[in-house]
Every structure is written in C-alpha cells, then in structure tokens.
Scaffold this active site. Structure first.
Site, mmCIF file in Angstrom:
data_model
loop_
_atom_site.group_PDB
_atom_site.id
_atom_site.type_symbol
_atom_site.label_atom_id
_atom_site.label_comp_id
_atom_site.label_asym_id
_atom_site.label_seq_id
_atom_site.Cartn_x
_atom_site.Cartn_y
_atom_site.Cartn_z
ATOM 1 C CG HIS A 214 -19.725 31.953 23.046
ATOM 2 N ND1 HIS A 214 -18.569 31.958 23.785
ATOM 3 C CD2 HIS A 214 -19.363 32.337 21.792
ATOM 4 C CE1 HIS A 214 -17.554 32.300 23.017
ATOM 5 N NE2 HIS A 214 -18.008 32.561 21.805
ATOM 6 C CB CYS B 235 -16.486 31.762 0.288
ATOM 7 S SG CYS B 235 -16.520 29.973 0.212
ATOM 8 C CB CYS C 102 -14.336 30.844 -3.042
ATOM 9 S SG CYS C 102 -15.953 30.079 -3.352
ATOM 10 C CE LYS D 42 -26.833 30.666 18.820
ATOM 11 N NZ LYS D 42 -26.854 31.897 18.033
ATOM 12 C CG HIS E 264 -19.788 28.203 -2.732
ATOM 13 N ND1 HIS E 264 -18.953 28.505 -1.679
ATOM 14 C CD2 HIS E 264 -20.979 28.773 -2.449
ATOM 15 C CE1 HIS E 264 -19.611 29.251 -0.805
ATOM 16 N NE2 HIS E 264 -20.838 29.425 -1.244
ATOM 17 C CE LYS F 292 -13.824 22.846 17.985
ATOM 18 N NZ LYS F 292 -13.402 22.959 16.594
ATOM 19 C CG HIS G 37 -18.182 36.044 24.148
ATOM 20 N ND1 HIS G 37 -19.204 35.543 23.388
ATOM 21 C CD2 HIS G 37 -17.190 36.379 23.287
ATOM 22 C CE1 HIS G 37 -18.851 35.576 22.100
ATOM 23 N NE2 HIS G 37 -17.630 36.080 22.020
ATOM 24 C CB CYS H 48 -15.015 26.404 -3.057
ATOM 25 S SG CYS H 48 -15.930 26.798 -1.551
#
Length: 484
Positions: free
Chosen positions: A21, A130, A127, A302, A149, A299, A24, A146
């Site tokens: 991106h 995760c 978790c 995507k 989840h 921010k 970088h 969590c």
RNA sequence: GGCAGGGUAGCUCAGUUGGUUAGAGCGCAGGACUCAUAAGCCUGAGGUCGCGAGUUCAAAUCUCGCCCCUGCUACCA
C-alpha cells in the site's frame, strides 16, 4: 565498525499477508532518498529492504486461499519487488526471512543469545475462535467475552522461551537519552522513553510447533519455533552476513533504519535489547514516519473502499511525481492526507508551473537568443546548509521546501532581469551572463533534487551540463487538465 | 482510565525565552509584463489564534477548568 565512508540504511520488512500500500511505498522512497544522498556524497552504501514471511497470519491466509504457504509468500513477496522497481528504488539487497541464509543466521543468533533466553510458562487468555491470545487489557474491555466469536476466553498456558529484555532497559534508556541511539522524531522518542519508564518485561520469543509450524525452528528444541517478530528483526544484521561476514564489520551499525509508527516499540525497545545482548552497537538513528490517510484524516482501507494503490498513482502521474508528493506533502514527522485533487493541485503548481516551466523558459531563451549555446556557467553559489541539516534529520519535506525556495527565487530573478528586454536592447554580453546564471541555478537545483527525483534531476542536468541546449525539449511535467 | 502531542486565514501548516498592525504555501481577486507548459512576477482580501476564567503594563505564547482530535498503553504482524 562502520566508518564515516560507509553507509547502511534499511526499511522495515513488509509483512506479506497483503498487497503493498501507499505506506510501504512511502517508506521505500524515504529510505531511497537517504541511500542516494549518501552515494552522492561518495559513500559506500548498502541499502537493504525485503519481506517478512513467517507467522500465523501468513499461514492462515494460505489456508484460506487453499494454497501452499511458500507459494503465497512467493507471490506476495514478488509484488513488493515489483513495486520497488516501479518506484525506482536503489536498494542493494532484498532479504526474505524465508531465505536459507537468514534462517541459518537466525539460529546462530539464538545460540548466541542463550545466556538471556529461558523457558517459562506463558499464561494468557485464549480465544479458540480467533486462535490467539488476548491481552489482559483487551479481556477486561470485553468483559471476558470475545466480541467476534461471542465465547468466553479460556485461561491457557503454554511453554515458551523468553528473552530477558528487562535486563537491558536501563542501558537502552540511557542510550536514547544521551542520543547515542537517536529516535526521530521526538514524539516517537518520548513514546519509547515512556514505555521504558513503565518497565520492559521479558518477552515471549517462541511458539509451540503444534500450534504453528510456519517459522524458524528453535535450535535444540524441535517442539518450538521462533516467534516471527523476534526472528524478523534479525534481518537487519543477517543480511549483512552477521556474524562473520566482512559486510557486517564494515557497515554495522546502521546509519538509519526507516520504520512506520506502528512498529516503533519493536525497533526502539526490543531490537536494541537483542543487539545489546549480542554485544553489538545500536543503530545510529531509527526514523519513524507516520501514516497516509484519505481526505480529512480518514483511514485508508480496502473495506472503506477509499484505498488507492501506489501503482495507480505511478501509472497516471509518473514515478517522480509520486516520490515528490509523498516526500514533500506528507509531513516527515507526522501523518498526512492523500487525495487525487490535492495530488493534481501540487503536480500542476509545483511540478509543472514552477519547476518544469522554469526549465522550459530558460531553454527557450537560450535557444532563441543564443542559438542554444550557453557559454561559461558560473559555479553554484547558494548556501545549502539547511538542506543538508534537514536531510540528516530525515526531514524530507523541509529539505524539498529549501529547493523550492530556490526555484521561486530563480523565477523572481528572471522577472527582475527581464532577459527578453535585454535581448531587445542588444546588450548580448549582459544577456549571456544572465542566462548563464539561470543555468547555474538550475544545475544546482538538479543536483539537489538527485536523491528525491532521480529521473527528473538527471534530465535537468543533462539538458544544461554540456553547455549546449537541444532544440526540441519535452516538458518535464505536462500540466494535468482535469476533467471535473 | 493513565501517559504524550495537538486544536492559528477556505485548505495544509509556521509562530523562537509572553511585547509594536499574528505569518507562509495553496486557493481566490486585481495589476503590470510576454521568455515559458495561459506558466511566471507584483499587489490585495480573508483569522474574536477550540471555549471560559486567571496572572501581567502586555498572552496564540504562562496557570486552572472544560470541549474536541490523534498516538502509545507492551506479546496480530
């Protein structure tokens, strides 16, 4: 020991779980400026970059895509290589943490660190959804459940190797405070000092192999692999062939290590700890850049649909315009915004109107009035102390500001002297003097721009250097006529 | 919550140890010119310096309170 004739600069290694991106790209360009500047000053330079390829996130990603991990990292690593080429980055090395050499040397380093490594039980909140441990603070915030989840965190423990980072906090603090280890800018330096003041704890540096086996094996214990961060940091010396290679002796410590603000603590607390344990010097400077946001500081991501790829900008506006914008208009010591509108405004006013047009009007006059012949060009005469100071402090934006002041000054000079009026008056000697002075200024500007915009700077220099200007010259930056 | 850094012209930001009409670039408006990519040069308009109080002869600059923003708060890299 690195000498003043040698220069070593690094970028951080991008993690290859996604496409490159803008952040970088900016980091590559910044490090490239430092490398090119050092080479211009006749130093021997090693400029290293590469990709970080181990760890659970990569393994998960590969599983998700149903492809072998190595294949995924090959593809993604190549994407970074392609970007580097596109950005005209002059790196001498490109290290992948999956390289055999890095892996071997990382094991060697582990052995050397053994006096500061011990085995202990890591206890944490895990978790199962995760598949990762959560911090105490996070567990508190979420009331032990969590949010992703909707299940309770489990108290789990596992065997880990730990690195005795706490041993070194005093020395690290001292070196930051007395600036033998410089963290630029001050806000990041203060951040690290605050972190150390709060106390550095020993860090877990391995993972059980049965949970994750995409990593470098811990020497002498085939149930564990090295934690990716621990091993990735080592690239900065393994790429020099630590411990035995001459390059390490000649180029370490690094002059500047360029990183992003998100990984500050790894580079200004943990990395120094590793180096101290190895009894080798800390880098001279860690320079921490900020982030690139969309308009209004939003921010870029995507999922928000506002992400812009480096490729698309370079393809549309050219590599030097790209380099210029991110070096000059993203504050070197903070965050900044990118938008197409802003980019085009800058492109037209600063690159096309000021820089490009000044070159154009100068060559046009030399051609019209003197048949393309410049004559004796006086030596450069501007004081560039500020420019040098800014570059030494990684203040790329201000260094370019200095160059643009010269460009503005030259335009003022041209309008004051009015060479077209002198030409009509027939005082050809005076005219020649004025045009030669203009040429001298542009050659100096070209020279100062060399690290920032290599292609453009080259073009400016070759236009005038021979003392004869070519008849047909294409504009450096044709104005963008925006369709709004 | 704690720690740190911010909130200054439409936009991006400078403002040194408190001191005359608060600055720059972009954008906008006007002017004189013509070598040039209708570029460049000159001039100008625009701000109750986040809000409130205090210290002082004097505060964007110091103190206190409040509002808002950003980062870090250590094991995702």
């Amino acid at each position: 020991m690195s000498t003043k004739d040698n220069y070593y600069v690094t970028t951080s290694l991008p993690y290859v779980n996604g496409a490159p991106h803008l952040g970088h790209a900016m980091e590559f360009v910044m490090a490239d400026v430092l490398a090119r500047y050092a080479r211009k000053n006749k130093k021997k330079v090693i400029f290293s970059t590469g990709t970080d390829e181990h760890g659970s996130k990569i393994a998960e990603k590969a599983k998700e895509k149903n492809m072998p991990i190595k294949e995924l990292t090959d593809i993604n690593s190549q994407a970074f290589k392609d970007l580097i080429k596109k950005l005209n980055i002059s790196n001498d090395r490109f290290i992948r943490t999956t390289d055999a050499g890095h892996q071997q040397r990382a094991k060697l380093i582990w052995e050397k660190l053994k006096k500061d490594i011990y085995k202990n039980t890591y206890i944490g909140w895990y978790c199962t959804g995760c598949e990762e441990y959560k911090s105490e603070a996070h567990v508190k915030e979420t009331n032990g459940v969590c949010p992703d989840h909707n299940r309770k965190y489990e108290r789990l423990e596992e065997e880990n190797y730990f690195f005795a980072l706490s041993k070194y906090q005093g020395v690290i603090k001292e070196k930051i405070e007395n600036s033998s280890f410089r963290v630029i800018p001050d806000t990041r330096r203060n951040e690290t000092l605050a972190l150390i003041r709060g106390g550095l704890e020993d860090i877990s540096i391995s993972r059980p192999k049965d949970k994750l086996d995409w990593g470098i094996p811990v020497p002498g214990d085939d149930t564990q692999i090295m934690y990716v961060w621990f091993e990735a940091l080592m690239n900065y010396i393994t790429v020099l062939g630590y411990p035995e290679h001459k390059d390490f002796a000649d180029f370490w410590p690094a002059n500047v290590q360029v990183i992003g603000k998100g990984i500050n603590r790894f580079h200004t607390a943990i990395w120094p700890g590793i180096l101290l344990a190895l009894e080798i010097d800390l880098p001279q400077i860690v320079y921490v850049h900020g982030y690139i946001n969309a308009v209004g500081g939003q921010k870029m991501s995507k999922s928000l649909g506002n992400a812009v790829t480096p490729d698309s900008i370079v393809d549309t506006y050219g590599v030097d315009a790209f380099r210029y914008f991110f070096l000059r208009h993203i504050p070197s010591y903070g965050d900044g915004d990118y938008s197409r509108e802003r980019f085009e405004a800058v492109f037209n006013s600063e690159l096309a109107n000021e820089l490009g047009n000044t070159v154009q009007r100068t060559t046009a006059m030399i051609n019209q009035y003197q048949g393309g012949i410049i004559g004796d060009i006086p030596p450069a005469e501007h004081d560039i102390a500020e420019y040098i100071k800014h570059l030494e402090n990684c203040h790329f934006d201000l260094a370019l500001e200095v160059v643009w002041q010269q460009i503005r000054g030259l335009n003022q000079y041209i309008d004051e002297q009015k060479p077209w009026t002198i030409a009509k008056s027939g005082d050809m000697d005076h005219l020649k003097e004025v045009l030669a002075y203009m040429t001298s200024c542009l050659l100096e500007i070209g020279d100062l721009l060399l690290p920032f915009m290599p292609e453009t700077a080259e073009k400016i220099i070759t236009t005038f250097k021979s003392g004869v200007v070519a008849k047909e010259l294409t504009p450096l930056f044709p104005r963008i006529e925006s369709v709004k």
